[in-house]
Design a protein around this motif. Structure first.
Motif, PDB file in Angstrom:
ATOM      1  N   SER A   5       4.081   2.478 -13.782  1.00 27.46           N
ATOM      2  CA  SER A   5       3.351   3.151 -14.857  1.00 27.46           C
ATOM      3  C   SER A   5       4.112   2.888 -16.151  1.00 27.46           C
ATOM      4  O   SER A   5       5.317   3.116 -16.234  1.00 27.46           O
ATOM      5  CB  SER A   5       3.214   4.647 -14.578  1.00 27.46           C
ATOM      6  N   ILE A   6       3.390   2.375 -17.153  1.00 23.50           N
ATOM      7  CA  ILE A   6       4.007   1.871 -18.370  1.00 23.50           C
ATOM      8  C   ILE A   6       3.421   2.580 -19.586  1.00 23.50           C
ATOM      9  O   ILE A   6       2.202   2.759 -19.680  1.00 23.50           O
ATOM     10  CB  ILE A   6       3.753   0.351 -18.504  1.00 23.50           C
ATOM     11  N   ALA A   7       4.299   2.951 -20.513  1.00 14.57           N
ATOM     12  CA  ALA A   7       3.871   3.470 -21.817  1.00 14.57           C
ATOM     13  C   ALA A   7       4.423   2.556 -22.893  1.00 14.57           C
ATOM     14  O   ALA A   7       5.587   2.161 -22.848  1.00 14.57           O
ATOM     15  CB  ALA A   7       4.372   4.893 -22.028  1.00 14.57           C
ATOM     16  N   ILE A   8       3.581   2.218 -23.869  1.00 16.64           N
ATOM     17  CA  ILE A   8       4.001   1.447 -25.030  1.00 16.64           C
ATOM     18  C   ILE A   8       3.936   2.401 -26.220  1.00 16.64           C
ATOM     19  O   ILE A   8       2.916   3.059 -26.441  1.00 16.64           O
ATOM     20  CB  ILE A   8       3.085   0.231 -25.288  1.00 16.64           C
ATOM     21  N   VAL A   9       5.027   2.459 -27.004  1.00 17.49           N
ATOM     22  CA  VAL A   9       5.109   3.463 -28.064  1.00 17.49           C
ATOM     23  C   VAL A   9       5.483   2.819 -29.398  1.00 17.49           C
ATOM     24  O   VAL A   9       6.462   2.077 -29.481  1.00 17.49           O
ATOM     25  CB  VAL A   9       6.142   4.559 -27.714  1.00 17.49           C
ATOM     26  N   CYS A  10       4.686   3.116 -30.419  1.00 24.08           N
ATOM     27  CA  CYS A  10       5.027   2.749 -31.792  1.00 24.08           C
ATOM     28  C   CYS A  10       4.961   4.028 -32.629  1.00 24.08           C
ATOM     29  O   CYS A  10       5.050   5.124 -32.082  1.00 24.08           O
ATOM     30  CB  CYS A  10       4.130   1.630 -32.322  1.00 24.08           C
ATOM     31  N   SER A  11       4.792   3.902 -33.909  1.00 19.55           N
ATOM     32  CA  SER A  11       4.819   5.090 -34.763  1.00 19.55           C
ATOM     33  C   SER A  11       3.494   5.854 -34.756  1.00 19.55           C
ATOM     34  O   SER A  11       3.455   7.050 -34.521  1.00 19.55           O
ATOM     35  CB  SER A  11       5.190   4.692 -36.199  1.00 19.55           C
ATOM     36  N   SER A  12       2.385   5.145 -35.020  1.00 17.59           N
ATOM     37  CA  SER A  12       1.094   5.811 -35.199  1.00 17.59           C
ATOM     38  C   SER A  12       0.067   5.513 -34.116  1.00 17.59           C
ATOM     39  O   SER A  12      -1.072   5.951 -34.232  1.00 17.59           O
ATOM     40  CB  SER A  12       0.496   5.433 -36.564  1.00 17.59           C
ATOM     41  N   ASN A  13       0.443   4.764 -33.068  1.00 15.56           N
ATOM     42  CA  ASN A  13      -0.482   4.400 -31.993  1.00 15.56           C
ATOM     43  C   ASN A  13      -1.701   3.678 -32.565  1.00 15.56           C
ATOM     44  O   ASN A  13      -2.835   3.972 -32.219  1.00 15.56           O
ATOM     45  CB  ASN A  13      -0.889   5.635 -31.195  1.00 15.56           C
ATOM     46  N   GLN A  14      -1.410   2.714 -33.445  1.00 10.89           N
ATOM     47  CA  GLN A  14      -2.476   1.964 -34.098  1.00 10.89           C
ATOM     48  C   GLN A  14      -2.352   0.463 -33.883  1.00 10.89           C
ATOM     49  O   GLN A  14      -3.273  -0.153 -33.374  1.00 10.89           O
ATOM     50  CB  GLN A  14      -2.469   2.233 -35.621  1.00 10.89           C
ATOM     51  N   VAL A  49      -1.183   0.891 -17.849  1.00 13.56           N
ATOM     52  CA  VAL A  49      -0.556   1.091 -19.154  1.00 13.56           C
ATOM     53  C   VAL A  49      -1.286   2.132 -19.989  1.00 13.56           C
ATOM     54  O   VAL A  49      -2.500   2.269 -19.906  1.00 13.56           O
ATOM     55  CB  VAL A  49      -0.474  -0.257 -19.926  1.00 13.56           C
ATOM     56  N   LYS A  50      -0.495   2.865 -20.768  1.00 13.10           N
ATOM     57  CA  LYS A  50      -1.005   3.793 -21.781  1.00 13.10           C
ATOM     58  C   LYS A  50      -0.214   3.544 -23.054  1.00 13.10           C
ATOM     59  O   LYS A  50       0.824   2.890 -23.028  1.00 13.10           O
ATOM     60  CB  LYS A  50      -0.866   5.240 -21.325  1.00 13.10           C
ATOM     61  N   SER A  51      -0.696   4.077 -24.166  1.00 16.80           N
ATOM     62  CA  SER A  51       0.005   3.871 -25.427  1.00 16.80           C
ATOM     63  C   SER A  51       0.064   5.171 -26.221  1.00 16.80           C
ATOM     64  O   SER A  51      -0.798   6.043 -26.073  1.00 16.80           O
ATOM     65  CB  SER A  51      -0.686   2.779 -26.251  1.00 16.80           C
ATOM     66  N   TYR A  52       1.098   5.244 -27.065  1.00 15.87           N
ATOM     67  CA  TYR A  52       1.365   6.467 -27.824  1.00 15.87           C
ATOM     68  C   TYR A  52       1.994   6.134 -29.170  1.00 15.87           C
ATOM     69  O   TYR A  52       2.463   5.028 -29.404  1.00 15.87           O
ATOM     70  CB  TYR A  52       2.341   7.368 -27.049  1.00 15.87           C
ATOM     71  N   GLY A  53       2.067   7.165 -30.022  1.00 17.04           N
ATOM     72  CA  GLY A  53       2.841   7.135 -31.250  1.00 17.04           C
ATOM     73  C   GLY A  53       3.816   8.287 -31.238  1.00 17.04           C
ATOM     74  O   GLY A  53       3.662   9.231 -30.463  1.00 17.04           O
ATOM     75  N   VAL A  54       4.838   8.226 -32.077  1.00 19.52           N
ATOM     76  CA  VAL A  54       5.810   9.322 -32.162  1.00 19.52           C
ATOM     77  C   VAL A  54       5.828   9.980 -33.540  1.00 19.52           C
ATOM     78  O   VAL A  54       6.569  10.928 -33.760  1.00 19.52           O
ATOM     79  CB  VAL A  54       7.250   8.883 -31.810  1.00 19.52           C
TER      80      VAL A  54
END
Length: 198
Positions: A9-18, A35-40
């Motif tokens: 299970s993978i998460a990709i994270v940047c600042s704004s999830n854009q 995979v899922k994606s997020y921002g912080v």
């Protein structure tokens, strides 16, 4: 190759999830990764008419609403700078940007796109780290990717290469250091790595 039986299970994270996280999310999901994606960030920021006037949205505002808002403000500007194209891609992947801090999911692998974001993810993971026996390892890895469309595309390929190497491992916890060394040599990029039990 959708349908491949990937287990991490993978998460990709940047600042704004854009941009960076969503480009990688799109690319990896087409290859069959889990995979899922997020921002912080505290808010979602998109370029505005000038660098001191960004468009700011709350997490949870849909990509579709952002698209409609920017199209109504200046369709020429936001078409020319690629923002409407990016939002159109994003709204076909998931409804809205998500904040990593609000996710309760466990991930085997979290890949960040900038050292500052890596630090935020590490802090959040420490905050939620468990001492229970069922806690599972979570590998957090940073690959610095500039926040523009071209580098986001290149970054998505690199992230896919790294995830492929990790999926091929029969014992990721033992193999990860060698995998990262091989990846650094091939990509000519330095990576940061930490592991937590959460």
């Amino acid at each position: 190759m959708p349908g491949t039986n990937y287990h991490l299970s993978i998460a990709i994270v940047c600042s704004s999830n854009q941009n960076r996280s969503m480009e990688a999310h799109s690319f990896l999901s087409k290859k069959g990764f889990n995979v899922k994606s997020y921002g912080v960030g505290t808010t979602v920021k998109l370029p505005g008419p000038s660098s001191d006037r960004p468009n700011i949205y709350e997490f949870g505002v849909t990509y579709d609403d952002m698209y409609k808002d920017l199209f109504s403000k200046d369709p020429h500007l936001y078409t020319q700078n690629g923002i409407l194209h990016m939002l159109d891609r994003n709204r076909r992947i998931k409804p809205c940007p998500e904040q990593f801090q609000k996710s309760k999911e466990h991930f085997d692998l979290v890949i960040t796109c900038e050292e500052r974001i890596f630090d935020d993810v590490v802090s959040e993971t420490i905050r939620r780290e468990q001492t229970e026996y069922e806690a599972q390892p979570c590998h957090i890895i940073n690959i610095d990717i500039a926040d523009n469309q071209e580098d986001a595309t290149i970054g998505a390929f690199m992230i896919c290469d790294l995830c492929t190497l990790m999926e091929q491992s029969e014992d990721l916890d033992c193999d990860i250091e060698n995998i990262l060394l091989a990846f650094e040599a091939k990509s000519r990029r330095n990576v940061l790595h930490d592991v937590f039990f959460a």
